[in-house]
Design a protein around this motif. Structure first.
Motif, short mmCIF file in Angstrom:
data_model
loop_
_atom_site.label_atom_id
_atom_site.label_comp_id
_atom_site.label_asym_id
_atom_site.label_seq_id
_atom_site.Cartn_x
_atom_site.Cartn_y
_atom_site.Cartn_z
N ALA A 149 33.68 2.75 19.61
CA ALA A 149 32.40 2.04 19.58
C ALA A 149 32.00 1.76 18.13
N ARG A 150 31.54 0.53 17.88
CA ARG A 150 31.20 0.13 16.52
C ARG A 150 29.79 -0.46 16.38
N SER A 151 29.17 -0.86 17.49
CA SER A 151 27.87 -1.53 17.39
C SER A 151 26.82 -0.81 18.23
N ALA A 152 25.60 -0.76 17.69
CA ALA A 152 24.50 -0.12 18.39
C ALA A 152 23.24 -0.97 18.29
N LEU A 153 22.48 -1.00 19.36
CA LEU A 153 21.22 -1.73 19.43
C LEU A 153 20.12 -0.75 19.81
N VAL A 154 19.06 -0.69 19.00
CA VAL A 154 17.88 0.11 19.30
C VAL A 154 16.76 -0.84 19.70
N ILE A 155 16.11 -0.54 20.81
CA ILE A 155 14.97 -1.33 21.29
C ILE A 155 13.72 -0.49 21.10
N GLY A 156 12.81 -0.97 20.24
CA GLY A 156 11.57 -0.24 20.00
C GLY A 156 11.51 0.32 18.60
N THR A 157 10.30 0.35 18.02
CA THR A 157 10.13 0.81 16.63
C THR A 157 9.10 1.91 16.51
N GLY A 158 8.82 2.59 17.62
CA GLY A 158 7.87 3.70 17.58
C GLY A 158 8.52 4.97 17.05
N THR A 159 7.93 6.09 17.40
CA THR A 159 8.40 7.38 16.89
C THR A 159 9.88 7.59 17.17
N GLN A 160 10.32 7.32 18.39
CA GLN A 160 11.72 7.55 18.74
C GLN A 160 12.65 6.51 18.15
N GLY A 161 12.19 5.29 18.02
CA GLY A 161 13.04 4.25 17.45
C GLY A 161 13.31 4.46 15.97
N ARG A 162 12.42 5.13 15.27
CA ARG A 162 12.52 5.22 13.81
C ARG A 162 13.64 6.16 13.34
N LEU A 163 13.97 7.14 14.14
CA LEU A 163 15.05 8.06 13.75
C LEU A 163 16.29 7.88 14.61
N ALA A 164 16.28 6.90 15.50
CA ALA A 164 17.42 6.72 16.40
C ALA A 164 18.71 6.43 15.63
N LEU A 165 18.66 5.50 14.70
CA LEU A 165 19.88 5.12 13.98
C LEU A 165 20.39 6.20 13.03
N PRO A 166 19.53 6.88 12.24
CA PRO A 166 20.05 7.97 11.42
C PRO A 166 20.76 9.05 12.22
N PHE A 167 20.21 9.39 13.38
CA PHE A 167 20.88 10.40 14.20
C PHE A 167 22.17 9.86 14.80
N LEU A 168 22.15 8.58 15.20
CA LEU A 168 23.39 7.98 15.73
C LEU A 168 24.50 8.02 14.69
N GLU A 186 5.24 -3.42 10.94
CA GLU A 186 5.18 -2.11 10.29
C GLU A 186 6.19 -1.15 10.90
N GLY A 187 6.44 -1.30 12.19
CA GLY A 187 7.44 -0.47 12.85
C GLY A 187 8.85 -0.81 12.37
N ILE A 188 9.13 -2.09 12.24
CA ILE A 188 10.45 -2.52 11.75
C ILE A 188 10.67 -2.00 10.34
N ALA A 189 9.63 -2.08 9.50
CA ALA A 189 9.74 -1.58 8.13
C ALA A 189 9.99 -0.07 8.12
N ALA A 190 9.35 0.65 9.05
CA ALA A 190 9.53 2.10 9.11
C ALA A 190 10.94 2.47 9.56
N VAL A 191 11.48 1.71 10.51
CA VAL A 191 12.86 1.97 10.96
C VAL A 191 13.82 1.78 9.78
N ARG A 192 13.64 0.68 9.05
CA ARG A 192 14.51 0.41 7.89
C ARG A 192 14.36 1.51 6.83
N GLU A 193 13.13 1.96 6.60
CA GLU A 193 12.89 2.99 5.59
C GLU A 193 13.57 4.31 5.97
N HIS A 194 13.45 4.70 7.24
CA HIS A 194 14.09 5.94 7.69
C HIS A 194 15.60 5.84 7.57
#
Length: 343
Positions: A149-168, A186-194
Motif C-alpha cells: 500500500a502506498r496511498s492514503a486518504l484522510v476524510i476530516g480535519t478535526g481532532t482525529q484527522g489531525r494526527l491520522a497521517l503521522p500515526f499512519l 483552519e483544520g486543513i492548516a492544522a493537519v499540515r502542521e501536525h
C-alpha cells in the motif's frame, strides 16, 4: 511493573500516599508531557495483545442518549491484566444538533492499582483519546492494508484527522501519497502542521474530488464529524482498498459490500455505529475482531484484492494502558494535585 501509590510519593516528595486522596491530572498537566508516536502505538498494541491473551477485561460500554439525539453519554469499565490496573471512563458530548463550536465534550478516566488497592489518578481523557484512536487506526492499517500500500486518504480535519497521517506513517513508513479531504481552512492548516511536526520532509495533497481520491487510495480513514456531507460509496473503491471508520465519511455500502469486516469490537459497532446499519437496522457479520488479528491468531485480510472494512471504536483497555502510561510520566514529573476526596 505497576506504579504503586508509595512509588508515586517517592517520585513527588511531600505528597501523601494513602487511600483518602486522589491525584488529579488536568488537561494542562497532560498537555505538557512529551510522548513519542512510537511509544503510543506500542502501548496500545500491548493492550490489544493482553486482551487477546485473555488477561484483560473489556465489557461492552453503556450508552445514554435522549430521544432527540442532542447529546450522548458513555460509561466504560475495564481491567488491564498486564498492569494490574482497573479503570472507569466516562464520556459526555452535548450539542450534537449544533455546530462544532457550540458543542460541549467532557471525558475522564480514573485508574486504580489492583495490587495495592489504592487510586493511581483521575485525569482528563481528551488527550488520551486523541492519541489512542489514530494509533488504533494506524495499527488497523498495518494489519489490514493490502501488501505494498502506498496511498492514503484522510476524510476530516478535526481532532482525529489531525494526527491520522503521522500515526499512519509511524506504522506504514512506505506510504508515498498522502491525501486530505476537508472543508475547514483552519483544520486543513492544522493537519499540515501536525504532519510537518512529526515528518518535516512530508506534505499532503488537498483533494476536492472525493470520488476520484477514494478510487486512488489504498487506505481511507474516515474521521469527519457528524455534519459532514462526505460519504464514500463501495463502488468508488479499487480492489484491495481498506476503509477505516472512526467518525463519519463512509456510506453504509462500504460496510455491507465489503469482502471482509474487521471491528475492534463487534458489540460496540452495533452500539455506536447505528448510522451504518441497513434499512432494517441490521449489520453484516464481523469476520474477525481486531485483538486476535494483532495477536496473529486471525488474518486482517486474506488476499490482496479483497476490500476490507474496519470499524475503529475505542476499547477502554487501550485508554487504561495509555492513561496509565501518562500517569507514570506525570508522577515522575511531580504533576497533578492531590485531593483529599475520601476524607
Amino acid at each position: 511493573m505497576t506504579e504503586t501509590k508509595n512509588q508515586a510519593a517517592d517520585a513527588a516528595p511531600g505528597i501523601p500516599a494513602d487511600d483518602t486522596t486522589l491525584r488529579i491530572l488536568s488537561t494542562s498537566d497532560l498537555a505538557g508531557i512529551d510522548i513519542t508516536l512510537t511509544d503510543v502505538v506500542d502501548t496500545v498494541e500491548g493492550a490489544y495483545r493482553t486482551l487477546a491473551a485473555g488477561r484483560s477485561d473489556n465489557p461492552r460500554k453503556l450508552t445514554v442518549r435522549p430521544a432527540d439525539g442532542h447529546s450522548v453519554s458513555y460509561a466504560m469499565l475495564g481491567r488491564d491484566g498486564s498492569r494490574n490496573v482497573v479503570a472507569f471512563k466516562t464520556s459526555y458530548k452535548n450539542g450534537l444538533d449544533k455546530g462544532r463550536a457550540e458543542q460541549h465534550y467532557y471525558t475522564a478516566l480514573t485508574l486504580y492499582d489492583d495490587v495495592t488497592g489504592l487510586p493511581v489518578a483521575m485525569m482528563d481523557c481528551g488527550r488520551i483519546g486523541a492519541l489512542r484512536t489514530p494509533a488504533v487506526s494506524a495499527l488497523l492499517a498495518r494489519e489490514c492494508a493490502r501488501p505494498g500500500a502506498r496511498s492514503a486518504l484522510v476524510i476530516g480535519t478535526g481532532t482525529q484527522g489531525r494526527l491520522a497521517l503521522p500515526f499512519l506513517l509511524t506504522t506504514l513508513p512506505d506510504l508515498t501519497r498522502l491525501m486530505l479531504c476537508g472543508t475547514h481552512p483552519e483544520g486543513i492548516a492544522a493537519v499540515r502542521e501536525h504532519l510537518r511536526t512529526h515528518f518535516p520532509d512530508r506534505d499532503l495533497e488537498i483533494v476536492t474530488d472525493l470520488r476520484a481520491a477514494a478510487g486512488d487510495a489504498d487506505i481511507i480513514l474516515a474521521t469527519a464529524g457528524g455534519h459532514t456531507t462526505a460519504a464514500v460509496e463501495a463502488d468508488w473503491l479499487k480492489p484491495g482498498a481498506l476503509t477505516v471508520l472512526v467518525g463519519h465519511g463512509l456510506a453504509p455500502s462500504t460496510l455491507h459490500r465489503a469482502d471482509r469486516v474487521v471491528a475492534t469490537s463487534e458489540a460496540q459497532m452495533k452500539v455506536t455505529g447505528t448510522d451504518m446499519a441497513d434499512a432494517s437496522g441490521g449489520f453484516p457479520a464481523v469476520d474477525t475482531e481486531f485483538p486476535p488479528v494483532i495477536a496473529g491468531v486471525t488474518a486482517g485480510r486474506r488476499s490482496a484484492e479483497e476490500r476490507v472494512f474496519a470499524y475503529n471504536s475505542g476499547l477502554v483497555v487501550t485508554d487504561i494502558a495509555l492513561g496509565h502510561r501518562f500517569a507514570q510520566l506525570a508522577i515522575d514529573q511531580g504533576l497533578g494535585q492531590q485531593v483529599p476526596l475520601w476524607r
